[in-house]
Design a protein around this motif. Structure first.
Motif, PDB file in Angstrom:
ATOM      1  N   UNK A 169      43.963  44.989  58.722  1.00 34.31           N
ATOM      2  CA  UNK A 169      43.634  46.313  58.198  1.00 34.31           C
ATOM      3  C   UNK A 169      42.999  46.266  56.816  1.00 34.31           C
ATOM      4  N   UNK A 170      43.021  45.117  56.162  1.00 36.43           N
ATOM      5  CA  UNK A 170      42.505  45.017  54.798  1.00 36.43           C
ATOM      6  C   UNK A 170      40.978  44.960  54.787  1.00 36.43           C
ATOM      7  N   UNK A 171      40.391  45.357  53.680  1.00 35.84           N
ATOM      8  CA  UNK A 171      38.952  45.189  53.487  1.00 35.84           C
ATOM      9  C   UNK A 171      38.658  43.751  53.065  1.00 35.84           C
ATOM     10  N   UNK A 172      37.468  43.283  53.403  1.00 43.15           N
ATOM     11  CA  UNK A 172      37.015  41.964  52.961  1.00 43.15           C
ATOM     12  C   UNK A 172      36.158  42.164  51.720  1.00 43.15           C
ATOM     13  N   UNK A 173      36.680  41.770  50.544  1.00 45.74           N
ATOM     14  CA  UNK A 173      35.994  42.032  49.282  1.00 45.74           C
ATOM     15  C   UNK A 173      35.755  40.716  48.555  1.00 45.74           C
ATOM     16  N   UNK A 174      34.509  40.493  48.176  1.00 39.90           N
ATOM     17  CA  UNK A 174      34.150  39.286  47.440  1.00 39.90           C
ATOM     18  C   UNK A 174      34.854  39.283  46.094  1.00 39.90           C
ATOM     19  N   UNK A 175      35.650  38.249  45.798  1.00 46.40           N
ATOM     20  CA  UNK A 175      36.371  38.230  44.526  1.00 46.40           C
ATOM     21  C   UNK A 175      35.474  37.776  43.380  1.00 46.40           C
ATOM     22  N   UNK A 176      35.818  38.205  42.196  1.00 50.38           N
ATOM     23  CA  UNK A 176      35.193  37.662  40.996  1.00 50.38           C
ATOM     24  C   UNK A 176      35.972  36.410  40.578  1.00 50.38           C
ATOM     25  N   UNK A 177      35.411  35.660  39.664  1.00 49.17           N
ATOM     26  CA  UNK A 177      36.156  34.486  39.189  1.00 49.17           C
ATOM     27  C   UNK A 177      37.395  34.897  38.395  1.00 49.17           C
ATOM     28  N   UNK A 178      37.358  36.061  37.766  1.00 45.90           N
ATOM     29  CA  UNK A 178      38.561  36.584  37.122  1.00 45.90           C
ATOM     30  C   UNK A 178      39.628  36.885  38.174  1.00 45.90           C
ATOM     31  N   UNK A 179      39.228  37.471  39.306  1.00 44.94           N
ATOM     32  CA  UNK A 179      40.168  37.712  40.408  1.00 44.94           C
ATOM     33  C   UNK A 179      40.795  36.410  40.886  1.00 44.94           C
ATOM     34  N   UNK A 180      39.974  35.376  40.990  1.00 46.78           N
ATOM     35  CA  UNK A 180      40.480  34.103  41.516  1.00 46.78           C
ATOM     36  C   UNK A 180      41.491  33.467  40.572  1.00 46.78           C
ATOM     37  N   UNK A 181      41.327  33.663  39.285  1.00 47.18           N
ATOM     38  CA  UNK A 181      42.330  33.151  38.351  1.00 47.18           C
ATOM     39  C   UNK A 181      43.664  33.861  38.552  1.00 47.18           C
ATOM     40  N   UNK A 182      43.594  35.166  38.839  1.00 47.26           N
ATOM     41  CA  UNK A 182      44.822  35.912  39.103  1.00 47.26           C
ATOM     42  C   UNK A 182      45.453  35.475  40.420  1.00 47.26           C
ATOM     43  N   UNK A 183      44.629  35.248  41.435  1.00 50.48           N
ATOM     44  CA  UNK A 183      45.146  34.787  42.729  1.00 50.48           C
ATOM     45  C   UNK A 183      45.814  33.428  42.579  1.00 50.48           C
ATOM     46  N   UNK A 184      45.208  32.528  41.836  1.00 52.27           N
ATOM     47  CA  UNK A 184      45.753  31.173  41.675  1.00 52.27           C
ATOM     48  C   UNK A 184      47.136  31.196  41.034  1.00 52.27           C
TER      49      UNK A 184
END
Length: 402
Positions: A169-184
């Motif tokens: 059900x989620x959207x597929x959204x291209x992450x920013x590199x700032x997003x990826x630091x938060x995900x990590x």
């Protein structure tokens, strides 16, 4: 042994100015690879690039969970409250809000309900990453059918995960590199997910970055990058002479016409061909190669130089690119082809021909040439090419076409 150098300034010229993101693989495609007699299509090159990217990601792919339950447990959840409207009072009815919104006595009731919602950044990033990973895996398998074997169990689980909520059900959204630091920072397996996503971002970057990160390390493709680099050096040399340059069509090995129109400051116009076999069909002249070999059971195709600068007055500069650290290969294979292209053009289309074999810097130490009955043939490196172009134009003024 290290690979032969590529003219990086020339390559940057082409990739930054003349090739769009979607045109990179078309520009690198070749009709025939002299080394293995293989036709390299844009499809082949894209699959090859996906394989290289896939192999770069393999350490993180192996570290992904191999059980669906592990993935579902790894998706954290938070509780959110939102208002709903109902015909009857519900548990959680907010009487103050009900009176404000619906008056008194109310016919509808406002209530707060708590819902369990997956962290949206993790979900949208994971969905984008897994979908991109699936495309790269498919492309890589077209290049090598066993490339995914070390991580096949993990990848099969990620394919299934896309069919389950919350990802479904989620959207597929291209992450920013700032997003990826938060995900990590979310712990395992999110560090691996973040690194995989960062690797996939290169597919949406500029052609220059894609070429340098995905293709430059591959010796089977570097010779095509050399070809584009020589084209860039030639364009720079022409611009240095005061010529204006107009792109006529995307750079492609299967083009049916010239890639550029070159106009001198005198107004004289030239056409610049990238992979010039199509010159024969455009001119309406049967290719000498096709005539000479018509008795053989071969596909009827024309020979064509890598680069051809041609004026409407029958003057031609032929460049044949040979990428190797082996001087013997550059000299022999290049010379034979350059002589062949020059002789064909002089016999049918041109009155003045100069054909140069362009080998890597350091392999060709200096430019040299000789005159034959039908024109001039020689060798040079990219660092000498601007001088060779100047000499070609000077020779036309010294010996003008009658």
């Amino acid at each position: 042994m290290t690979s032969a150098p590529i003219p990086e300034a020339g390559l940057a010229e082409v990739l930054s100015k003349w090739i769009g993101r979607g045109q990179l693989f078309e520009g690198l495609a070749a009709s025939i690879d002299e080394a293995d007699e293989r036709a390299w299509s844009a499809h082949d090159l894209r699959a090859r690039a996906h394989r290289l990217l896939f192999e770069q990601m393999m350490p993180d792919l192996i570290s992904l969970p191999s059980r669906l339950a592990t993935w579902l447990d790894a998706l954290p959840a938070i509780r959110l409250q939102h208002f709903v409207t109902a015909d009857v009072p519900l548990a959680g009815t907010d009487w103050v809000t009900t009176r404000i919104r619906h008056g008194w006595p109310p016919k509808e009731f406002a209530a707060r309900q708590s819902v369990r919602s997956t962290d949206m950044l993790l979900s949208t990033t994971l969905k984008w990453t897994l979908q991109g990973l699936a495309r790269v895996r498919l492309g890589a398998l077209k290049s090598f059918t066993e490339v995914d074997l070390p991580a096949r169990a993990q990848l099969d689980v990620t394919s299934r995960l896309l069919n389950f909520d919350p990802l479904f059900s989620a959207d597929s959204i291209r992450p920013t590199r700032h997003d990826l630091r938060a995900v990590a920072r979310a712990g395992r397996p999110w560090g691996n997910v973040a690194r995989i996503a960062e690797s996939l971002l290169v597919l949406e970057e500029t052609p220059e970055r894609m070429a340098y990160e995905l293709l430059m390390p591959d010796d089977e493709i570097r010779w095509r990058l050399f070809h584009l680099g020589v084209l860039g050096v030639l364009l720079q040399a022409l611009r240095g002479r005061g010529c204006s340059i107009v792109s006529l069509r995307p750079i492609s090995a299967r083009s049916t016409g010239p890639a550029f129109r070159i106009t001198e400051n005198t107004g004289k116009v030239w056409s610049l061909w990238f992979e010039a076999a199509g010159i024969w069909s455009v001119s309406g002249t049967r290719a000498p190669y096709a005539e000479a070999t018509r008795g053989l059971a071969l596909k009827d195709r024309s020979l064509g130089a890598d680069l051809l600068l041609l004026s409407g007055e029958g003057e031609a500069l032929v460049l044949e690119c040979k990428y190797s650290r082996n001087p013997e290969f550059v000299a022999r294979a290049g010379y034979y082809q350059a002589v062949g292209y020059a002789a064909e053009l002089a016999s049918r289309l041109c009155s003045t021909v100069m054909a140069m074999v362009v080998g890597p810097d350091g392999v060709v130490g200096s430019s040299s040439s000789t005159k034959l009955a039908f024109g001039t043939v020689g060798t040079c490196a990219p660092e000498h090419l601007a001088t060779c172009v100047d000499e070609f134009f000077v020779s036309l003024k010294a010996d003008p076409v009658l």
